[in-house]
Scaffold this motif. Structure first.
Motif, short mmCIF file in Angstrom:
data_model
loop_
_atom_site.label_atom_id
_atom_site.label_comp_id
_atom_site.label_asym_id
_atom_site.label_seq_id
_atom_site.Cartn_x
_atom_site.Cartn_y
_atom_site.Cartn_z
N LEU A 113 0.87 -1.17 0.00
CA LEU A 113 0.00 0.00 0.00
C LEU A 113 0.91 1.22 0.00
CD1 LEU A 113 -2.97 0.92 0.15
CD2 LEU A 113 -2.74 0.90 2.64
N TYR A 114 0.77 2.05 -1.01
CA TYR A 114 1.64 3.21 -1.19
C TYR A 114 0.94 4.47 -0.70
CZ TYR A 114 5.08 0.58 -3.86
OH TYR A 114 6.06 -0.32 -4.24
N TYR A 115 1.65 5.23 0.13
CA TYR A 115 1.14 6.47 0.68
C TYR A 115 2.01 7.63 0.22
CZ TYR A 115 -1.03 3.42 4.24
OH TYR A 115 -1.75 2.46 4.89
N CYS A 116 1.38 8.79 0.04
CA CYS A 116 2.18 9.98 -0.10
C CYS A 116 1.97 10.84 1.15
CB CYS A 116 1.88 10.76 -1.37
SG CYS A 116 0.28 11.57 -1.43
N ALA A 117 2.97 11.66 1.42
CA ALA A 117 2.95 12.50 2.61
C ALA A 117 3.68 13.80 2.33
CB ALA A 117 3.60 11.77 3.79
N ALA A 118 3.29 14.86 3.02
CA ALA A 118 3.86 16.18 2.78
C ALA A 118 4.41 16.77 4.08
CB ALA A 118 2.81 17.12 2.19
N ARG A 119 5.54 17.46 3.94
CA ARG A 119 6.10 18.24 5.06
C ARG A 119 6.76 19.46 4.45
NH1 ARG A 119 11.39 18.15 6.52
NH2 ARG A 119 10.90 18.10 8.75
N TYR B 40 11.85 20.42 3.14
CA TYR B 40 12.89 19.41 2.95
C TYR B 40 12.37 18.01 3.26
CZ TYR B 40 16.23 23.26 2.88
OH TYR B 40 16.91 24.41 2.56
N CYS B 41 12.96 17.05 2.57
CA CYS B 41 12.67 15.66 2.86
C CYS B 41 13.25 15.27 4.21
CB CYS B 41 13.27 14.76 1.77
SG CYS B 41 12.50 14.95 0.16
N SER B 42 12.66 14.26 4.81
CA SER B 42 13.12 13.77 6.10
C SER B 42 12.89 12.27 6.19
CB SER B 42 12.36 14.47 7.24
OG SER B 42 12.63 13.86 8.47
N ASP B 43 13.75 11.61 6.95
CA ASP B 43 13.57 10.18 7.20
C ASP B 43 12.52 9.92 8.27
OD1 ASP B 43 17.12 9.49 6.84
OD2 ASP B 43 15.50 9.55 5.36
N SER B 44 12.15 10.96 8.98
CA SER B 44 11.23 10.80 10.10
C SER B 44 9.78 10.82 9.62
CB SER B 44 11.44 11.93 11.11
OG SER B 44 10.41 11.93 12.08
N ARG B 45 9.12 9.66 9.72
CA ARG B 45 7.71 9.60 9.30
C ARG B 45 6.86 10.58 10.09
NH1 ARG B 45 8.83 4.06 9.73
NH2 ARG B 45 7.62 3.94 11.65
N GLY B 46 7.19 10.76 11.35
CA GLY B 46 6.38 11.61 12.22
C GLY B 46 6.45 13.08 11.88
N SER B 47 7.41 13.46 11.07
CA SER B 47 7.57 14.87 10.72
C SER B 47 6.69 15.28 9.55
CB SER B 47 9.03 15.18 10.40
OG SER B 47 9.43 14.56 9.20
N TYR B 48 6.02 14.33 8.92
CA TYR B 48 5.14 14.65 7.79
C TYR B 48 3.77 15.02 8.30
CZ TYR B 48 8.78 13.17 4.63
OH TYR B 48 9.96 13.10 3.94
#
Length: 123
Positions: free
Chosen positions: A93-99, A102-110
């Protein structure tokens, strides 16, 4: 309402291609980095690719390098993930997310997440 919505998933044979779309509504993607994550049942959500806003840099997990391409169309407020040479292990299941920026490895930052679109690679 601020949200991102994924589309473009489906069933494809090994070696085939799909293009996923991540469309934003209620806000402009101009100031956001957009990442694609994927998840299979029983495993952690994995970062697949990301495109930064400020410098346009792109990032890919090693397993998809050379096969996936991330791009953005600011006029359409949409980010794409072109997936080629698909393998059964790309099934998820593919998700997109925005923050912001800058890109980040931290899922919680999106800040914004979509509901996901299913990609199944099978013969």
């Amino acid at each position: 309402q601020l949200q991102v919505v994924e589309s473009g998933g489906g069933l494809v044979h090994p070696g085939g291609s799909l293009r996923l779309s991540c469309a934003a509504s209620g806000f402009s993607l101009d100031y956001y980095a957009i990442a694609w994550f994927r998840q299979v049942p029983g495993k952690e959500r994995e970062g697949v690719s990301c495109i930064s806003r400020r410098d346009g840099r792109t990032y890919y997990v090693e397993s998809v390098k050379g096969r996936f391409t991330i791009s953005r169309d600011n006029a359409k407020n949409t980010v794409y993930l072109q997936m080629s040479s698909l393998k059964p292990e790309d099934t998820a299941l593919y998700y997109c997310a925005a923050r912001s920026y800058y890109c980040s490895d931290s899922r919680g930052s999106y800040n914004y997440w979509g509901q996901g679109t299913q990609v199944t690679v099978s013969s």
